[in-house]
Design an enzyme around this catalytic site. Structure first.
Site, PDB file in Angstrom:
ATOM      1  N   GLY A 324      29.133  41.716  42.319  1.00 19.93           N
ATOM      2  CA  GLY A 324      29.169  41.415  40.894  1.00 19.93           C
ATOM      3  C   GLY A 324      30.493  40.800  40.512  1.00 19.93           C
ATOM      4  N   GLU A 325      30.923  41.012  39.280  1.00 14.64           N
ATOM      5  CA  GLU A 325      32.168  40.509  38.696  1.00 14.64           C
ATOM      6  C   GLU A 325      32.387  39.017  38.915  1.00 14.64           C
ATOM      7  OE1 GLU A 325      35.899  41.617  41.581  1.00 14.64           O
ATOM      8  OE2 GLU A 325      34.777  43.363  40.853  1.00 14.64           O
TER       9      GLU A 325
END
Length: 363
Positions: A324-325
């Site tokens: 993610g991120e």
């Protein structure tokens, strides 16, 4: 400024896309020999309405917590969300490192982080942080109640759109990401409802849960989807209702950011499972939004393949990532850079005095 449907999404600029395709076919290479890089240049031209450009690019992450973590759906405690926000600001997170390496601005928006965190930066090495007022609004445990009220949902949409409006007017590509312990549970519940899938088909490891913890996560998603499916048919088919019922503030903010970026003819480079779940919800709200999206990778999360198939998406990378991120979107950005550099910098057959393909009858 349009925030919730009807959004004002531009159509693909077929003249710009056509011109890009013509140029690709006259560059000093066999037609189609650069494969997806050619298609990327043409897609960017159609989205942006002119010659394709991968820069300036900006990475925007939305962070929020989820009360559903109290049911043991994550391998990490909820406090990690706050700790990671501080890590983004200090410059130690994967997204921070990749942004520095690629020369991309990183912006983090706190739309609902429940625990305190250090806000001191590292001399410009990390992210620009903003805490939106929606962060102080309540959020519910999606297993037993709606995550967002209608008002909080709208405020989260506005928070996402506002961050896009804060970008420079010349921004061509937006890389969207998120941070929120528990949000793979929220995304899985959204995807199960939007695509009519069983929880066990969409729930994945997330932060690394397995065994009993994974079974517990599936049961939590099953309870959440049953709760929403018990509503009137019109409500459970409404993607806005799905986001409000089982999503989260950062997911709603992603929807608002994505919509606003597409309205402004910025290409949206979609990251992984959570951002793709937001993209799926937006496309269910307005199918015209799909034209403004590019997809960075195929996540190792179990449900992501279903989302990509539903969106007819061809991801650029398949590296087994599930962080993610915006990390995968950042990993894919150099492919956009390469596509645009080749498109703009290669010679044509005519300019290089290189013979094109043999005409019929040429020995």
């Amino acid at each position: 400024m349009a925030l919730s449907p009807p959004w004002v999404f531009p159509e693909l600029d077929m003249i710009a896309a056509g011109a890009a395709r013509v140029r690709q076919d006259t560059l000093t290479k066999p037609r189609g020999s650069l494969g997806a890089l050619e298609d990327l240049a043409v897609a960017l031209a159609g989205i942006q309405g002119g010659p394709p450009a991968s820069r300036p690019a900006a990475a925007v992450l939305f962070a929020a917590d989820h009360p559903v973590t109290r049911h043991g759906v994550s391998a990490y405690p909820a406090e990690v969300t706050a700790a990671m926000v501080a890590n983004f600001v200090r410059g130690g997170a994967a997204a921070s490192v990749l942004c520095r390496h690629l020369g991309v601005e990183l912006r983090v928006v706190d739309v609902g982080v429940a625990h305190p965190y250090e806000r001191a930066d590292a001399g410009g090495a990390g992210a620009r942080l903003r805490r939106d007022p929606v962060a102080d609004d309540p959020i519910g445990d999606l297993r037993v109640e709606d995550a967002l009220t209608e008002d909080v949902y709208e405020r989260a949409l506005r928070a996402g759109a506002a961050e896009i409006d804060a970008l420079g007017g010349d921004t061509r590509v937006v890389l969207l990401g998120e941070m929120g312990i528990g949000n793979t549970t929220a995304a899985a519940a959204m995807v199960a409802l939007l695509l009519g899938l069983a929880p066990e088909d969409v729930v994945g490891a997330g932060t690394g849960v397995a065994g009993d913890a994974l079974s517990r996560k599936i049961e939590v998603v099953r309870d959440a989807t049953r709760r929403v499916q018990g509503a009137a048919a019109a409500e459970r088919a409404d993607p806005r209702r799905v986001v409000r019922a089982v999503g989260g503030k950062e997911i709603a903010a992603l929807v608002g950011a994505m919509a606003r970026a597409i309205e402004r003819r910025m290409a949206v480079l979609v990251d992984g499972f959570i951002v793709s779940a937001a993209a799926l919800a937006l496309v269910h709200m307005d199918a015209r939004a799909r034209a403004g999206m590019l997809f960075a990778h195929r996540s190792a999360e179990r449900g992501h393949a279903h989302v990509l198939a539903a969106l007819d998406a061809r991801p650029l990378l398949d590296l087994g990532m599930r962080l993610g991120e915006a990390s995968a979107a950042l990993a894919a950005l150099p492919l956009l850079d390469a596509a645009c550099a080749l498109h703009a910098g290669m010679a044509t057959f005519a300019s290089a005095s290189v013979p094109d393909r043999a005409s019929p009858g040429t020995p």
